[in-house]
Design a protein around this motif. Structure first.
Motif, PDB file in Angstrom:
ATOM      1  N   GLY A 222       0.806  -1.220   0.000  1.00 43.41           N
ATOM      2  CA  GLY A 222       0.000   0.000   0.000  1.00 43.41           C
ATOM      3  C   GLY A 222       0.837   1.267   0.000  1.00 43.41           C
ATOM      4  O   GLY A 222       0.314   2.359  -0.162  1.00 43.41           O
ATOM      5  N   THR A 223       2.149   1.109   0.211  1.00 46.72           N
ATOM      6  CA  THR A 223       3.018   2.266   0.442  1.00 46.72           C
ATOM      7  C   THR A 223       4.139   2.324  -0.591  1.00 46.72           C
ATOM      8  O   THR A 223       4.787   1.304  -0.839  1.00 46.72           O
ATOM      9  CB  THR A 223       3.660   2.144   1.850  1.00 46.72           C
ATOM     10  N   ILE A 224       4.358   3.487  -1.154  1.00 48.65           N
ATOM     11  CA  ILE A 224       5.506   3.648  -2.054  1.00 48.65           C
ATOM     12  C   ILE A 224       6.581   4.415  -1.300  1.00 48.65           C
ATOM     13  O   ILE A 224       6.386   5.579  -0.929  1.00 48.65           O
ATOM     14  CB  ILE A 224       5.104   4.401  -3.333  1.00 48.65           C
ATOM     15  N   TYR A 225       7.677   3.725  -1.046  1.00 45.08           N
ATOM     16  CA  TYR A 225       8.776   4.367  -0.324  1.00 45.08           C
ATOM     17  C   TYR A 225       9.638   5.150  -1.308  1.00 45.08           C
ATOM     18  O   TYR A 225       9.735   4.783  -2.485  1.00 45.08           O
ATOM     19  CB  TYR A 225       9.610   3.308   0.404  1.00 45.08           C
ATOM     20  N   LEU A 226      10.265   6.200  -0.793  1.00 45.97           N
ATOM     21  CA  LEU A 226      11.089   7.016  -1.688  1.00 45.97           C
ATOM     22  C   LEU A 226      12.283   6.238  -2.221  1.00 45.97           C
ATOM     23  O   LEU A 226      12.842   6.608  -3.246  1.00 45.97           O
ATOM     24  CB  LEU A 226      11.545   8.297  -0.965  1.00 45.97           C
ATOM     25  N   ASN A 227      12.645   5.160  -1.521  1.00 46.30           N
ATOM     26  CA  ASN A 227      13.762   4.361  -2.043  1.00 46.30           C
ATOM     27  C   ASN A 227      13.300   3.078  -2.743  1.00 46.30           C
ATOM     28  O   ASN A 227      14.100   2.196  -3.012  1.00 46.30           O
ATOM     29  CB  ASN A 227      14.789   4.061  -0.938  1.00 46.30           C
ATOM     30  N   ASP A 228      12.017   2.986  -3.060  1.00 48.50           N
ATOM     31  CA  ASP A 228      11.531   1.821  -3.813  1.00 48.50           C
ATOM     32  C   ASP A 228      12.134   1.803  -5.218  1.00 48.50           C
ATOM     33  O   ASP A 228      12.255   2.867  -5.849  1.00 48.50           O
ATOM     34  CB  ASP A 228      10.006   1.898  -3.988  1.00 48.50           C
ATOM     35  N   ASP A 229      12.434   0.612  -5.694  1.00 41.60           N
ATOM     36  CA  ASP A 229      12.808   0.454  -7.088  1.00 41.60           C
ATOM     37  C   ASP A 229      11.619   0.941  -7.936  1.00 41.60           C
ATOM     38  O   ASP A 229      10.475   0.536  -7.676  1.00 41.60           O
ATOM     39  CB  ASP A 229      13.067  -1.051  -7.304  1.00 41.60           C
ATOM     40  N   PRO A 230      11.861   1.811  -8.938  1.00 38.84           N
ATOM     41  CA  PRO A 230      10.741   2.353  -9.714  1.00 38.84           C
ATOM     42  C   PRO A 230       9.845   1.262 -10.310  1.00 38.84           C
ATOM     43  O   PRO A 230       8.619   1.445 -10.386  1.00 38.84           O
ATOM     44  CB  PRO A 230      11.425   3.161 -10.816  1.00 38.84           C
ATOM     45  N   GLU A 231      10.431   0.138 -10.688  1.00 35.18           N
ATOM     46  CA  GLU A 231       9.603  -0.933 -11.267  1.00 35.18           C
ATOM     47  C   GLU A 231       8.669  -1.540 -10.237  1.00 35.18           C
ATOM     48  O   GLU A 231       7.515  -1.852 -10.523  1.00 35.18           O
ATOM     49  CB  GLU A 231      10.501  -2.037 -11.813  1.00 35.18           C
ATOM     50  N   ILE A 232       9.191  -1.690  -9.033  1.00 34.75           N
ATOM     51  CA  ILE A 232       8.356  -2.242  -7.954  1.00 34.75           C
ATOM     52  C   ILE A 232       7.231  -1.261  -7.627  1.00 34.75           C
ATOM     53  O   ILE A 232       6.074  -1.648  -7.435  1.00 34.75           O
ATOM     54  CB  ILE A 232       9.217  -2.557  -6.726  1.00 34.75           C
ATOM     55  N   ALA A 233       7.575   0.029  -7.621  1.00 38.50           N
ATOM     56  CA  ALA A 233       6.549   1.043  -7.342  1.00 38.50           C
ATOM     57  C   ALA A 233       5.455   0.975  -8.408  1.00 38.50           C
ATOM     58  O   ALA A 233       4.258   1.037  -8.092  1.00 38.50           O
ATOM     59  CB  ALA A 233       7.191   2.431  -7.312  1.00 38.50           C
ATOM     60  N   SER A 234       5.865   0.822  -9.665  1.00 40.05           N
ATOM     61  CA  SER A 234       4.874   0.719 -10.752  1.00 40.05           C
ATOM     62  C   SER A 234       3.948  -0.453 -10.518  1.00 40.05           C
ATOM     63  O   SER A 234       2.730  -0.345 -10.692  1.00 40.05           O
ATOM     64  CB  SER A 234       5.560   0.502 -12.098  1.00 40.05           C
ATOM     65  N   LYS A 235       4.534  -1.577 -10.111  1.00 41.54           N
ATOM     66  CA  LYS A 235       3.696  -2.764  -9.867  1.00 41.54           C
ATOM     67  C   LYS A 235       2.694  -2.509  -8.756  1.00 41.54           C
ATOM     68  O   LYS A 235       1.536  -2.908  -8.845  1.00 41.54           O
ATOM     69  CB  LYS A 235       4.577  -3.963  -9.480  1.00 41.54           C
ATOM     70  N   LYS A 236       3.134  -1.832  -7.703  1.00 45.34           N
ATOM     71  CA  LYS A 236       2.218  -1.553  -6.586  1.00 45.34           C
ATOM     72  C   LYS A 236       1.035  -0.737  -7.097  1.00 45.34           C
ATOM     73  O   LYS A 236      -0.106  -0.952  -6.684  1.00 45.34           O
ATOM     74  CB  LYS A 236       2.938  -0.778  -5.469  1.00 45.34           C
ATOM     75  N   ILE A 237       1.319   0.195  -8.002  1.00 49.70           N
ATOM     76  CA  ILE A 237       0.228   1.037  -8.512  1.00 49.70           C
ATOM     77  C   ILE A 237      -0.699   0.225  -9.414  1.00 49.70           C
ATOM     78  O   ILE A 237      -1.922   0.339  -9.321  1.00 49.70           O
ATOM     79  CB  ILE A 237       0.790   2.273  -9.234  1.00 49.70           C
ATOM     80  N   MET A 238      -0.109  -0.637 -10.246  1.00 50.75           N
ATOM     81  CA  MET A 238      -0.953  -1.453 -11.128  1.00 50.75           C
ATOM     82  C   MET A 238      -1.885  -2.351 -10.315  1.00 50.75           C
ATOM     83  O   MET A 238      -2.953  -2.724 -10.775  1.00 50.75           O
ATOM     84  CB  MET A 238      -0.098  -2.294 -12.093  1.00 50.75           C
ATOM     85  N   GLN A 239      -1.432  -2.689  -9.082  1.00 56.87           N
ATOM     86  CA  GLN A 239      -2.276  -3.560  -8.245  1.00 56.87           C
ATOM     87  C   GLN A 239      -3.139  -2.779  -7.247  1.00 56.87           C
ATOM     88  O   GLN A 239      -3.752  -3.369  -6.359  1.00 56.87           O
ATOM     89  CB  GLN A 239      -1.384  -4.528  -7.457  1.00 56.87           C
ATOM     90  N   ALA A 240      -3.153  -1.470  -7.378  1.00 54.75           N
ATOM     91  CA  ALA A 240      -3.888  -0.655  -6.391  1.00 54.75           C
ATOM     92  C   ALA A 240      -5.363  -1.042  -6.363  1.00 54.75           C
ATOM     93  O   ALA A 240      -5.957  -1.364  -7.393  1.00 54.75           O
ATOM     94  CB  ALA A 240      -3.754   0.827  -6.748  1.00 54.75           C
ATOM     95  N   GLN A 241      -5.919  -0.963  -5.167  1.00 51.85           N
ATOM     96  CA  GLN A 241      -7.335  -1.311  -5.037  1.00 51.85           C
ATOM     97  C   GLN A 241      -8.213  -0.183  -5.603  1.00 51.85           C
ATOM     98  O   GLN A 241      -7.957   0.991  -5.344  1.00 51.85           O
ATOM     99  CB  GLN A 241      -7.663  -1.505  -3.559  1.00 51.85           C
TER     100      GLN A 241
END
Ligand code: ADP
Ligand code: TRP
Length: 347
Positions: A222-241
């Motif tokens: 649910g959280t995008i950290y400022l040090n997240d890998d950009p690809e991982i962050a993208s995946k989190k968004i694609m899976q957002a509820q």
């Protein structure tokens, strides 16, 4: 009259995009609208970091890396109006905190909702420090003659206590200092008006848009950290509820997930809110919106992390040397006034 602005962000954990959009970016905006003579103090309250048990072995490194985030975000540390410092490097904070605690009543400290909430969730280890922390926060503010303190609404009560303490001591020592021992910070309403320079932003969790994105949330999806890998962050968004209404609209009530995504898109791309809402209104493909947001987030993180890697330890230390020298000077002047009033120094 010129304004003094101060804010502090606790340093004991990993910051996320909600902290950036809600707290860091607004400070950068405030800096851009400073007028001549104004001063902006940006500090890390490292003495506040262990009012609850914390991991001390990483505290120093966390403090330094959080300070770097401000530089990476664009805080112009070359400006002669901006000062960055660490609380524990200015001993006057501890000293004024002690003095203020001798003018604070147990009853008013007991009313602090943050104390009540934190002491309930950590019943085993409620320390005197957790209890008296608002006196330290008041010292942070009063030492620098601050008018505006851009903080979230959870800090309103602490700010009001700070005002009460300032007024109480000003009244007590009015014959020595008719113009006031302390500068009294503005009332909450004026703080809010000042902060609307930054729109009050509340980024929601991607996995549960009814909650705010928070570092105390254990669901990292649910959280995008400022040090997240950009690809991982993208995946989190694609899976957002989201929801099953199949029509995009800005509606926190019925479509909090979708509205959160629109908000992220607006903030991350610095776009005009109404044009973005208008463009997406009624569109049915949630995947397209998610794709745009995930691209914007990945682009933002890539650039931010690049900026961060360009901030050297040397640059940070130089910035702190300048900021801490100025902070020490101003803080010691205020402390001396107080010491004279109290009879600790000759008037
Ligand atoms: P957290 O909830 O992650 O522990 P803090 O309470 O330490 O964050 O807040 C630090 C700063 O970041 C505060 O100024 C707060 O208003 C801001 N902030 C925290 N979470 C969010 C969010 N989800 N959206 C916008 N601003 C936020
Ligand atoms: N109490 C603030 C928080 O928990 C941090 C803080 C400490 C602060 N001292 C301050 C904020 C002075 C503004 C001004 O987030």
């Amino acid at each position: 009259m010129s304004k003094n602005i101060l804010t502090g962000l606790q340093s004991n954990s990993n910051l996320h995009i909600g902290n950036y959009l809600g707290a860091i970016k607004p400070i950068i905006k405030i800096q851009q609208s400073l007028e001549s003579g104004d001063k902006l103090y940006m500090f890390v309250p490292d003495l506040h970091s262990f009012t609850l048990p914390t991991e001390h072995s990483t505290l120093f490194a966390n403090t330094m890396s959080n300070l770097k985030l401000y530089i990476a975000a664009g805080l112009d540390v070359q400006s002669s109006q901006v000062f960055m410092f660490r609380q524990s490097f200015i001993p006057a904070h501890s000293e004024l905190a002690w003095i203020l605690s001798c003018f604070s009543y147990i009853g008013e400290m007991e009313r602090m909702t943050q104390f009540k909430a934190k002491s309930q969730s950590h019943e085993q280890s409620i320390t005197l420090g957790l209890f008296s922390y608002p006196a330290l926060m008041a010292a942070d503010i009063l030492l620098y003659n601050c008018d505006y303190i851009p903080v979230g609404s959870d800090q309103q009560q602490h700010l009001e206590l700070t005002r009460n303490l300032a007024i109480r001591l000003n009244n007590k020592f009015t014959s020595l200092y008719p113009e006031g021992l302390f500068r009294v910070p503005k009332v909450w309403k004026e703080q809010l008006e000042f902060m609307s320079l930054r729109e009050a932003v509340k980024v929601r969790s991607l996995s549960n848009p009814l909650k705010k994105m928070s570092k105390s949330d254990h669901d990292i999806k649910g959280t995008i950290y400022l040090n997240d890998d950009p690809e991982i962050a993208s995946k989190k968004i694609m899976q957002a509820q989201t929801d099953n209404l199949a029509s995009i609209d800005w509606d926190w009530q019925n479509q909090p997930g979708i509205t959160n995504l629109l908000q992220l898109l607006i903030l991350l791309t610095d776009s005009d809110k109404s044009s973005v809402i208008e463009y997406w209104r009624g569109k049915t493909r949630y995947g397209e919106l998610k794709h745009e947001v995930s691209e914007a987030a990945a682009k933002f993180l890539t650039r931010f992390q690049q900026n961060l890697s360009n901030v050297s330890n040397e640059q940070l230390i130089n910035t702190l040397n300048i900021g801490e020298a100025q902070a020490r000077k101003v803080a010691n002047q205020t402390l001396l006034k107080v010491q004279k009033a109290l009879g600790l120094r000759e008037f």
